[in-house]
Design an enzyme around this catalytic site. Structure first.
Site, PDB file in Angstrom:
ATOM      1  N   ASP A  35       5.597  -5.495 -21.387  1.00  0.00           N
ATOM      2  CA  ASP A  35       5.367  -5.844 -22.790  1.00  0.00           C
ATOM      3  C   ASP A  35       3.908  -6.218 -23.030  1.00  0.00           C
ATOM      4  O   ASP A  35       3.228  -6.722 -22.129  1.00  0.00           O
ATOM      5  CB  ASP A  35       6.283  -7.022 -23.163  1.00  0.00           C
ATOM      6  CG  ASP A  35       6.431  -7.184 -24.674  1.00  0.00           C
ATOM      7  OD1 ASP A  35       6.085  -6.252 -25.421  1.00  0.00           O
ATOM      8  OD2 ASP A  35       6.887  -8.261 -25.094  1.00  0.00           O
ATOM      9  N   ASN A  83      13.723  -0.073 -30.168  1.00  0.00           N
ATOM     10  CA  ASN A  83      12.353   0.397 -30.411  1.00  0.00           C
ATOM     11  C   ASN A  83      12.282   1.560 -31.411  1.00  0.00           C
ATOM     12  O   ASN A  83      11.195   1.887 -31.907  1.00  0.00           O
ATOM     13  CB  ASN A  83      11.643   0.779 -29.101  1.00  0.00           C
ATOM     14  CG  ASN A  83      11.272  -0.414 -28.235  1.00  0.00           C
ATOM     15  OD1 ASN A  83      11.260  -0.342 -27.005  1.00  0.00           O
ATOM     16  ND2 ASN A  83      10.953  -1.551 -28.866  1.00  0.00           N
TER      17      ASN A  83
END
Ligand code: IPE
Ligand code: IPE
Ligand code: MG
Length: 258
Positions: A35, A83
């Site tokens: 991330d 996502n």
């Protein structure tokens, strides 16, 4: 371990001693929530996709380092079922990046003896992306080195629902045959997961400082050690990986016992 510590970690930063690593206590399975690509790009006033591209080098380095250390399974969270909510330009760019990167890297991975597989629902990915992962699997499936599991369009709740669904169908069939509903077991459940046959991760690393799981491996991380580092994914390197392993090795894993 496949290489010496001096070879794997030639230039350790001040205060980090590779020799402190217990080579007989390397986790079998490491999972990573990669991330911080967007924030890395934002800090440089770049488009988010530039952050994702910069993250490829960190992926390469982490795979190499894990494989050299003798990690058996490395699972990389690359794209979640959530996502898809991102802007179309980013989603399309990511799918293209996955396909191109896989095609470009598969020979080097094959030469390292890495098996490249996926976890997640690939059925709705663009054809080129799915084909790149299918080809990688076909090429590398007989390798005996580290298994790299790319989590793509992966969501743990969706995975769990899929297992529950097939167990309910099986139970209904058995009940029709025998008049009895079979009891659910952990083994049965695990056989239905994308990760069937893989051990649970002993270590889960998340970069960029976020203290959350974001729908990753909810069943499998029941007893994983969690290491969160503030480093943004494109800046992550073998020494950050080493630090996470050292932190893992310092933990007292009790599994509920005393
Ligand atoms: C992780 O980086 C990569 C993917 C989720 C595909 P992000 O894109 O989430 O980066 P941040 O969290 O916005 O910084
Ligand atoms: C998790 O990161 C998914 C991947 C790394 C692929 P996100 O950036 O999507 O997670 P949230 O939105 O911060 O929870
Ligand atoms: Mg993020």
């Amino acid at each position: 371990m496949n290489k010496s510590l001096e070879y794997i970690f030639p230039n350790p930063p001040e205060g980090l001693d590779p020799k402190a690593l217990r080579v007989d206590y390397i986790p079998e399975h490491v999972a990573v929530i990669m991330d911080g690509n967007g924030r890395w790009a934002k800090k440089r006033a770049l488009n988010r996709l530039r952050g994702h591209k910069a993250g490829i080098e960190a992926v390469r380095e982490t795979i190499r380092c894990a494989s050299d250390l003798g990690v058996k399974y490395l699972t990389l969270y690359s794209f979640s079922t959530e996502n898809w909510k991102r802007p179309e330009e980013e989603v399309v760019g990511l799918m293209d990046l996955f396909a191109k990167t896989m095609l470009a890297e598969v020979d080097a991975l094959h030469a390292e003896g890495v098996r490249v597989r996926t976890i997640g629902d690939l059925s709705i990915l663009p054809e080129e992306t799915r084909a790149a992962f299918d080809e990688a699997w076909e090429k590398t499936c007989n390798n005996e080195g580290m298994t790299l599991a790319v989590a793509i369009n992966y969501g743990s709740r969706q995975e769990i629902l899929h297992v529950v669904d097939s167990m309910m169908r099986l139970a209904a069939e058995r009940a029709a045959e025998t008049g009895e509903v079979p009891a659910a077991t952990e083994e049965m459940f695990e056989q239905g997961l994308y990760t069937a046959g893989m051990p649970d991760p002993e270590l889960l690393i998340r970069t960029s400082g976020e203290m959350r799981i974001s729908n990753f491996l909810l069943w499998q991380i029941a007893y994983s050690e969690l290491v969160v580092t503030d480093v943004l994914w494109p800046d992550f390197d073998r020494y950050h990986f080493l630090s996470a392993l050292l932190e893992y090795q310092a933990r007292d894993r009790r599994f509920g016992a005393v």
